[in-house]
Motif scaffolding. Structure first.
Motif, PDB file in Angstrom:
ATOM      1  N   HIS A  54     -11.062 -10.128  -7.865  1.00  0.00           N
ATOM      2  CA  HIS A  54      -9.969  -9.685  -6.984  1.00  0.00           C
ATOM      3  C   HIS A  54      -8.630 -10.113  -7.576  1.00  0.00           C
ATOM      4  CE1 HIS A  54     -10.773 -13.632  -4.509  1.00  0.00           C
ATOM      5  NE2 HIS A  54     -10.619 -13.863  -5.785  1.00  0.00           N
ATOM      6  N   SER A  98      -6.476 -11.657  -6.028  1.00  0.00           N
ATOM      7  CA  SER A  98      -6.021 -12.895  -5.384  1.00  0.00           C
ATOM      8  C   SER A  98      -5.809 -13.987  -6.426  1.00  0.00           C
ATOM      9  CB  SER A  98      -7.043 -13.374  -4.352  1.00  0.00           C
ATOM     10  OG  SER A  98      -7.269 -12.387  -3.391  1.00  0.00           O
ATOM     11  N   ARG A 110     -16.539  -5.856 -10.336  1.00  0.00           N
ATOM     12  CA  ARG A 110     -17.665  -6.424  -9.597  1.00  0.00           C
ATOM     13  C   ARG A 110     -18.954  -5.812 -10.110  1.00  0.00           C
ATOM     14  NH1 ARG A 110     -15.221  -7.088  -3.523  1.00  0.00           N
ATOM     15  NH2 ARG A 110     -13.257  -7.971  -4.276  1.00  0.00           N
ATOM     16  N   GLN A 159      -6.973  -3.116  -7.057  1.00  0.00           N
ATOM     17  CA  GLN A 159      -6.510  -3.690  -5.794  1.00  0.00           C
ATOM     18  C   GLN A 159      -5.016  -3.926  -5.875  1.00  0.00           C
ATOM     19  OE1 GLN A 159      -8.522  -7.444  -5.234  1.00  0.00           O
ATOM     20  NE2 GLN A 159     -10.044  -6.488  -3.914  1.00  0.00           N
ATOM     21  N   GLU A 181      -2.612  -6.851  -4.148  1.00  0.00           N
ATOM     22  CA  GLU A 181      -2.581  -8.034  -3.285  1.00  0.00           C
ATOM     23  C   GLU A 181      -1.131  -8.351  -2.969  1.00  0.00           C
ATOM     24  OE1 GLU A 181      -5.260 -10.681  -3.053  1.00  0.00           O
ATOM     25  OE2 GLU A 181      -4.004 -12.333  -2.371  1.00  0.00           O
ATOM     26  N   PHE A 196     -12.348 -14.828   5.088  1.00  0.00           N
ATOM     27  CA  PHE A 196     -12.140 -15.008   3.645  1.00  0.00           C
ATOM     28  C   PHE A 196     -11.907 -16.501   3.434  1.00  0.00           C
ATOM     29  CE2 PHE A 196     -10.484 -10.740   4.590  1.00  0.00           C
ATOM     30  CZ  PHE A 196     -11.269  -9.976   3.737  1.00  0.00           C
ATOM     31  N   PHE A 236      -9.950 -18.011   1.580  1.00  0.00           N
ATOM     32  CA  PHE A 236      -8.575 -18.405   1.259  1.00  0.00           C
ATOM     33  C   PHE A 236      -7.579 -18.084   2.363  1.00  0.00           C
ATOM     34  CE2 PHE A 236      -8.456 -13.974   0.078  1.00  0.00           C
ATOM     35  CZ  PHE A 236      -9.715 -13.771  -0.485  1.00  0.00           C
ATOM     36  N   ALA A 270      -6.801  -9.286   5.164  1.00  0.00           N
ATOM     37  CA  ALA A 270      -5.522  -9.987   5.258  1.00  0.00           C
ATOM     38  C   ALA A 270      -5.718 -11.297   6.009  1.00  0.00           C
ATOM     39  CB  ALA A 270      -4.502  -9.114   5.988  1.00  0.00           C
ATOM     40  N   ALA A 287      -1.270 -13.361   3.250  1.00  0.00           N
ATOM     41  CA  ALA A 287      -1.719 -12.591   2.083  1.00  0.00           C
ATOM     42  C   ALA A 287      -2.512 -11.395   2.581  1.00  0.00           C
ATOM     43  CB  ALA A 287      -2.595 -13.453   1.182  1.00  0.00           C
ATOM     44  N   PHE A 288      -2.487 -10.363   1.801  1.00  0.00           N
ATOM     45  CA  PHE A 288      -3.330  -9.203   2.136  1.00  0.00           C
ATOM     46  C   PHE A 288      -3.796  -8.571   0.838  1.00  0.00           C
ATOM     47  CE2 PHE A 288       1.092  -7.855   1.989  1.00  0.00           C
ATOM     48  CZ  PHE A 288       1.046  -6.785   1.121  1.00  0.00           C
ATOM     49  N   GLY A 289      -4.906  -7.871   0.904  1.00  0.00           N
ATOM     50  CA  GLY A 289      -5.414  -7.203  -0.297  1.00  0.00           C
ATOM     51  C   GLY A 289      -6.005  -5.852   0.085  1.00  0.00           C
TER      52      GLY A 289
HETATM   53  N1  PHE Z   1      -9.274 -10.705  -2.091  1.00  0.00           N
HETATM   54  C1  PHE Z   1      -9.933 -10.104  -0.957  1.00  0.00           C
HETATM   55  C2  PHE Z   1     -11.031  -9.191  -1.477  1.00  0.00           C
HETATM   56  O1  PHE Z   1     -11.006  -8.801  -2.605  1.00  0.00           O
HETATM   57  C3  PHE Z   1      -8.968  -9.323  -0.113  1.00  0.00           C
HETATM   58  C4  PHE Z   1      -7.967 -10.189   0.570  1.00  0.00           C
HETATM   59  C5  PHE Z   1      -6.780 -10.521  -0.036  1.00  0.00           C
HETATM   60  C6  PHE Z   1      -8.207 -10.685   1.823  1.00  0.00           C
HETATM   61  C7  PHE Z   1      -5.851 -11.326   0.595  1.00  0.00           C
HETATM   62  C8  PHE Z   1      -7.302 -11.479   2.477  1.00  0.00           C
HETATM   63  C9  PHE Z   1      -6.130 -11.791   1.854  1.00  0.00           C
HETATM   64  O2  PHE Z   1     -11.949  -8.847  -0.762  1.00  0.00           O
END
Ligand code: PHE
Length: 353
Positions: A172, A174, A198, A212, A214, A252, A254, A294, A316-318
């Protein structure tokens, strides 16, 4: 011996005359057979050493004559070929014609959507950051609060480097937020788009690599309300002003709390909704489509990257770029993005975004 040479020379001259060519390959075949070093004429020259000294002069005349005949026939055939080309309308180079323009490629749909996403967040003050696709365990997992040997690591099937399990293809983007936090001081507002990997079987819905984007926002007093407002704004900008966003509790390592984020699909639109194209097979009749995860950055993650979690908070969001592109352009098979079929690729322009 000289008699043998004479007979061979006659035979070659007959062959020469009978050899007809219709195209460049046949012309080349002629050259190989009669002109080149290893040609029959060349072989004839090689017989010199077997000829008695007193016959050598005669020998020389015979083979030179054959060589001359071969050269003349070659020129003749070239000329013939040029003329028939003209008659059969085959393309001759006409220097007065305007050049054929180079065909321009189009921008890949994933790049179009990525650029659009960046544009929307840039207007909210986010910059763009990038990181390596070959990552170490710290940036991809440990710093993001994935405990060692914890089942959370299994959430993402990872490609490890066999000889060094500390190195993996990032699962990811992240990992980029860790790198940014390690190197910059808050306030941080950054967007990291990029390719991730993956270990999954390739199908219409999954691929072993995808993209992705992020987002990370860290400052004093950042709250979940900020996260929601940011993503509401984003969804309305990208999918239209009527779009609604829904958050469902999730997990998640994190982020805490964590959420999965859905956008509304226009299920009641009699003309068919823009996401499902009327088929309802994307939202499965629910009216909602998931686009990413997120949450509020876990204080452990802030501390791991050297940020004071007493003073700062962040969200954070992805999101998956393929997923969003499929929704925007109603593409039903993920594999199309990486097959490089221009008939597919040239259909997309930023005008449709
Ligand atoms: N990194 C997570 C994923 O790949 C997505 C995510 C990013 C979730 C940031 C929350 C915050 O599934």
């Amino acid at each position: 011996m000289i008699e043998v040479v004479k007979r061979q020379a006659e035979a070659i001259k007959i062959d020469l005359q009978q050899f007809a060519v219709e195209n460049a390959e046949q012309l080349e075949a002629f050259r190989m057979r009669f002109i080149s070093k290893k040609s029959v004429v060349g072989e004839l020259f090689g017989l010199m050493k077997d000829v008695a000294p007193e016959s050598r002069k005669e020998f020389g005349m015979i083979v030179n004559e054959v060589k001359q005949a071969a050269d003349n026939r070659f020129k003749e055939l070239i000329e013939q070929l040029e003329n028939t080309k003209g008659q059969t309308g085959e393309m001759l180079i006409d220097l007065t014609l305007p050049p054929v323009p180079n065909e321009l490629g189009t921008i890949h749909p994933l790049s179009l959507v990525r650029n659009r996403i960046i544009e929307i967040f840039e207007r909210m003050g986010f910059n763009v950051s990038e990181g390596p696709e070959i990552e170490d365990d710290w940036h991809n997992f440990t710093a993001l609060n994935f405990p060692e040997n914890h089942p959370a690591r299994e959430m993402q099937d990872t490609f490890f480097i066999e000889k060094n399990p500390d190195i993996a293809l990032r699962t990811h983007t992240s990992s980029v937020q860790v790198r940014v936090m390690e190197n910059e001081k808050p306030p941080i507002r950054t967007l990291s788009p990029g390719r991730v990997y993956r270990n999954e079987a390739i199908s219409a819905r999954a691929h072993c690599f995808f993209h992705q984007v992020e987002g990370l926002y860290i400052d004093e007093n950042v709250s979940f309300a900020d996260l929601k407002q940011t993503l509401y704004h984003f969804a309305k900008e990208l999918f239209g002003p009527e779009t609604k966003v829904r958050f469902r509790p999730s997990f998640f390592p994190f982020t805490e709390p964590s959420a999965e984020m859905d956008i509304s699909c226009d299920i009641d639109n009699p003309k068919g909704c823009q996401l499902c194209g009327g088929s309802k097979n994307i939202c499965k009749g629910t009216g909602w489509v998931e686009i990413g995860g997120a949450g509020m950055v876990d204080p452990n993650v802030l501390e791991n990257s050297g940020i004071d979690s007493e003073k700062y908070t962040g969200f954070a969001f992805g999101m998956g770029i393929e997923r969003i592109t499929m929704l925007k352009f109603q593409i039903r098979d993920l594999r199309l993005f990486s097959e490089n079929d221009v008939r597919f690729l040239r259909q997309f322009t930023s005008a449709n975004l």
